[in-house]
Write a protein that holds these residues in place. Structure first.
Motif, PDB file in Angstrom:
ATOM      1  N   GLN A 151       0.832  -1.213   0.000  1.00 26.35           N
ATOM      2  CA  GLN A 151       0.000   0.000   0.000  1.00 26.35           C
ATOM      3  C   GLN A 151       0.863   1.257   0.000  1.00 26.35           C
ATOM      4  OE1 GLN A 151      -2.359  -0.965   3.491  1.00 26.35           O
ATOM      5  NE2 GLN A 151      -4.126  -1.515   2.229  1.00 26.35           N
ATOM      6  N   GLN A 152       1.985   1.184   0.700  1.00 31.89           N
ATOM      7  CA  GLN A 152       2.874   2.347   0.782  1.00 31.89           C
ATOM      8  C   GLN A 152       3.515   2.682  -0.564  1.00 31.89           C
ATOM      9  OE1 GLN A 152       5.316   1.037   4.060  1.00 31.89           O
ATOM     10  NE2 GLN A 152       3.992   2.004   5.591  1.00 31.89           N
ATOM     11  N   CYS A 153       3.684   1.659  -1.407  1.00 33.40           N
ATOM     12  CA  CYS A 153       4.238   1.947  -2.745  1.00 33.40           C
ATOM     13  C   CYS A 153       3.129   1.944  -3.804  1.00 33.40           C
ATOM     14  CB  CYS A 153       5.401   1.008  -3.081  1.00 33.40           C
ATOM     15  SG  CYS A 153       4.988  -0.731  -3.126  1.00 33.40           S
ATOM     16  N   ASN A 154       1.886   2.137  -3.356  1.00 32.12           N
ATOM     17  CA  ASN A 154       0.709   2.268  -4.243  1.00 32.12           C
ATOM     18  C   ASN A 154       0.500   1.088  -5.180  1.00 32.12           C
ATOM     19  OD1 ASN A 154      -0.091   4.836  -3.228  1.00 32.12           O
ATOM     20  ND2 ASN A 154       1.597   5.754  -4.387  1.00 32.12           N
ATOM     21  N   GLU A 155       0.887  -0.080  -4.714  1.00 30.55           N
ATOM     22  CA  GLU A 155       0.732  -1.296  -5.519  1.00 30.55           C
ATOM     23  C   GLU A 155      -0.510  -2.078  -5.080  1.00 30.55           C
ATOM     24  OE1 GLU A 155       3.844  -4.738  -6.935  1.00 30.55           O
ATOM     25  OE2 GLU A 155       3.722  -4.286  -4.813  1.00 30.55           O
ATOM     26  N   ILE A 156      -0.922  -1.860  -3.846  1.00 32.29           N
ATOM     27  CA  ILE A 156      -2.082  -2.560  -3.264  1.00 32.29           C
ATOM     28  C   ILE A 156      -3.099  -1.508  -2.833  1.00 32.29           C
ATOM     29  CG2 ILE A 156      -2.826  -3.960  -1.284  1.00 32.29           C
ATOM     30  CD1 ILE A 156      -0.214  -5.538  -1.520  1.00 32.29           C
ATOM     31  N   ILE A 157      -4.376  -1.809  -3.057  1.00 39.14           N
ATOM     32  CA  ILE A 157      -5.447  -0.845  -2.748  1.00 39.14           C
ATOM     33  C   ILE A 157      -5.430  -0.448  -1.272  1.00 39.14           C
ATOM     34  CG2 ILE A 157      -7.021  -1.490  -4.621  1.00 39.14           C
ATOM     35  CD1 ILE A 157      -8.528  -3.267  -2.585  1.00 39.14           C
TER      36      ILE A 157
END
Length: 198
Positions: A151-157
């Motif tokens: 989530q922190q690298c905007n890969e997971i919602i």
């Protein structure tokens, strides 16, 4: 010629493993409450008394299998964390390993044991203590940091990471049960499952 101490230990480990694998099959078919030591002995091809030589009760055997299942689930997450790539690639690798295991046999039964252990009132007290112990690492809690990383690298919602981890394992457990009920059940590709993270 008498066996050496090392040979005796090897034989003991082999026998214990033989009994544990047999018990895993019987528990998965009959559940903890309905299983008898005599059925485990029959499945293992051993005498009733010999099973008692290695284990004091079916509760001890069930508890050991639950510990094995829990450790196996956590080990795969730890191995995933060591893989190359982004958090989602690591989760995909882990999912592929789990899905391969579902086709292999023993892994699917370990999933079923964990489901029984967490849903049945008939589980031994030791298992209840295991789940409530501060040292117990649940697969859900172990997966959460990897989800947060993604989530922190905007890969997971940006959904609640615990809800995402619970949803992920609900899929896996659902496939396990389906595969047990229907041997020809098609196991999906890992990409289908990890769509819940996108």
């Amino acid at each position: 010629m008498p066996r050496t101490e090392i040979q005796n230990l090897e034989l003991r480990d082999q026998r214990r493993e033989q009994i544990l694998i047999a018990a895993l099959k019987v528990f998965s078919r009959r559940g903890m409450a309905a299983t008898k030591i005599s059925e485990i002995a029959k499945e293992a091809g051993l005498s009733h008394g010999l099973v008692y030589h290695y284990f004091k009760s079916k509760e001890e055997i069930f508890t050991l299998l639950v510990q094995r299942a829990a450790e196996s689930a956590v080990q795969i997450i730890e191995k995933a964390r060591l893989q190359e790539g982004t958090p989602l690639k690591k989760i995909k690798w882990m999912t592929e390993q789990i899905l391969q295991g579902l086709s292999a046999g023993e892994q699917i039964l370990l999933f079923l044991i964990m489901i029984q252990a967490s849903t049945s009132d008939a589980v031994p007290e030791e298992v209840q203590h295991l789940f409530s112990s501060p040292e117990y690492k649940s697969p859900v809690n172990c997966l959460v940091p990897l989800i947060i990383e993604g989530q922190q690298c905007n890969e997971i919602i940006k959904e609640d990471p615990i809800k995402l981890a619970v949803s992920y394992y609900a899929f896996i457990q659902g496939f396990s049960i389906s595969k047990l009920q229907w041997n020809q059940c098609p196991i999906p590709e890992a990409d289908l499952i990890i769509k819940i993270f996108k």
